[in-house]
Scaffold this motif. Structure first.
Motif, PDB file in Angstrom:
ATOM      1  N   VAL A  41       0.845  -1.208   0.000  1.00 27.18           N
ATOM      2  CA  VAL A  41       0.000   0.000   0.000  1.00 27.18           C
ATOM      3  C   VAL A  41       0.877   1.255   0.000  1.00 27.18           C
ATOM      4  O   VAL A  41       0.601   2.222  -0.716  1.00 27.18           O
ATOM      5  N   LYS A  42       1.965   1.224   0.784  1.00 28.49           N
ATOM      6  CA  LYS A  42       2.882   2.374   0.814  1.00 28.49           C
ATOM      7  C   LYS A  42       3.501   2.602  -0.558  1.00 28.49           C
ATOM      8  O   LYS A  42       3.589   3.730  -1.030  1.00 28.49           O
ATOM      9  N   GLU A  43       3.933   1.511  -1.205  1.00 29.51           N
ATOM     10  CA  GLU A  43       4.534   1.613  -2.534  1.00 29.51           C
ATOM     11  C   GLU A  43       3.518   2.167  -3.535  1.00 29.51           C
ATOM     12  O   GLU A  43       3.837   3.047  -4.346  1.00 29.51           O
ATOM     13  N   ASP A  44       2.286   1.676  -3.480  1.00 31.81           N
ATOM     14  CA  ASP A  44       1.226   2.173  -4.365  1.00 31.81           C
ATOM     15  C   ASP A  44       0.965   3.652  -4.126  1.00 31.81           C
ATOM     16  O   ASP A  44       0.745   4.434  -5.066  1.00 31.81           O
ATOM     17  N   LEU A  45       0.975   4.068  -2.860  1.00 31.19           N
ATOM     18  CA  LEU A  45       0.747   5.471  -2.518  1.00 31.19           C
ATOM     19  C   LEU A  45       1.877   6.348  -3.063  1.00 31.19           C
ATOM     20  O   LEU A  45       1.610   7.421  -3.621  1.00 31.19           O
ATOM     21  N   THR A  49       1.275   9.217  -5.812  1.00 35.30           N
ATOM     22  CA  THR A  49       1.694  10.592  -5.525  1.00 35.30           C
ATOM     23  C   THR A  49       2.621  11.112  -6.615  1.00 35.30           C
ATOM     24  O   THR A  49       2.473  12.250  -7.079  1.00 35.30           O
ATOM     25  N   ALA A  50       3.570  10.278  -7.049  1.00 36.58           N
ATOM     26  CA  ALA A  50       4.489  10.680  -8.113  1.00 36.58           C
ATOM     27  C   ALA A  50       3.725  10.921  -9.410  1.00 36.58           C
ATOM     28  O   ALA A  50       3.980  11.921 -10.108  1.00 36.58           O
ATOM     29  N   ASP A  51       2.777  10.026  -9.738  1.00 38.60           N
ATOM     30  CA  ASP A  51       1.955  10.220 -10.944  1.00 38.60           C
ATOM     31  C   ASP A  51       1.168  11.520 -10.865  1.00 38.60           C
ATOM     32  O   ASP A  51       1.065  12.270 -11.838  1.00 38.60           O
TER      33      ASP A  51
END
Length: 174
Positions: A41-45, A49-51
Motif C-alpha cells: 500500500v505504501k509503494e502504491d501510494l 503521488t508521483a503520478d
C-alpha cells in the motif's frame, strides 16, 4: 479419581500450550502478512503521488503555453487590418482622399469582422439610455426625442462575451 483429575489437568494444560503455540504462529503469520500488505500500500501510494505530481506539472506547462498563445489567433486576424492601414497611408497620386476613405472603410470593416469572430460586439445606442452599458457625459434639451433617450454618441462602446469592455459615451435628451 484424583489421579484422573491430574491427568485431565495435564492434558488440558498440554492442549492449552499447543493452542497458545498455534495462536502465536497465526499472529506471526498475520503480522507478516499485514506488514507485506502495508508495504504494498505504501509503494502504491508513493507511485500514485508521483503520478499526481507529474500530471500536475504537465497541466501547469500546458496552461502556461495556452495562456502564452491565447491571443495568437486574434493577433493573426489583426494583420490584414494593419495591411489595410498601410495601404491607406501609402497612397500615391490620383484622388488621394477617395482612396484613403476606401482604405479606412476597408480597415473598419476588417476590424468589425475580427471583433465579431472573437465575441466583441458594439453596444447599441439606439433608444433608451441604459446605465449598465452607457456612460452619460451630457444632457441636452430636445423637442424631437423623448426624455431619457440617447441623442448623440461621442464614443462607441463594446462588449466582450456579454461583459462590458468599454461603455458607450452618450448625450441624453431631457
Amino acid at each position: 479419581m484424583s489421579q484422573e483429575i491430574n491427568e485431565n489437568l495435564d492434558e488440558n494444560q498440554a492442549a492449552n500450550e499447543q493452542n497458545d503455540q498455534v495462536c502465536e504462529q497465526n499472529e506471526q503469520n498475520n503480522e507478516s502478512e499485514l506488514e507485506s500488505q502495508l508495504a504494498k500500500v505504501k509503494e502504491d501510494l508513493i507511485r500514485a503521488t508521483a503520478d499526481f505530481e507529474n500530471i500536475k506539472k504537465r497541466l501547469e506547462r500546458e496552461k502556461a503555453d495556452a495562456l502564452k498563445f491565447a491571443n495568437e489567433g486574434f493577433a493573426r486576424d489583426l494583420l490584414p487590418v494593419i495591411d489595410a492601414l498601410e495601404i491607406a497611408a501609402n497612397i500615391d497620386g490620383g484622388d488621394e482622399i477617395a482612396a484613403m476613405k476606401d482604405g479606412i472603410n476597408l480597415t473598419i470593416e476588417q476590424f468589425k469582422k475580427c471583433f465579431e469572430k472573437y465575441g466583441i460586439k458594439e453596444i447599441s445606442t439606439d433608444g433608451e439610455f441604459n446605465p449598465e452599458v452607457h456612460n452619460a457625459i451630457n444632457y441636452i434639451e430636445s423637442a424631437d426625442l423623448p426624455s431619457g433617450s440617447i441623442a448623440q454618441v461621442y464614443q462607441k462602446g463594446y462588449t466582450y462575451n456579454d461583459r462590458v469592455l468599454r461603455p458607450s459615451m452618450v448625450v441624453i435628451a431631457k
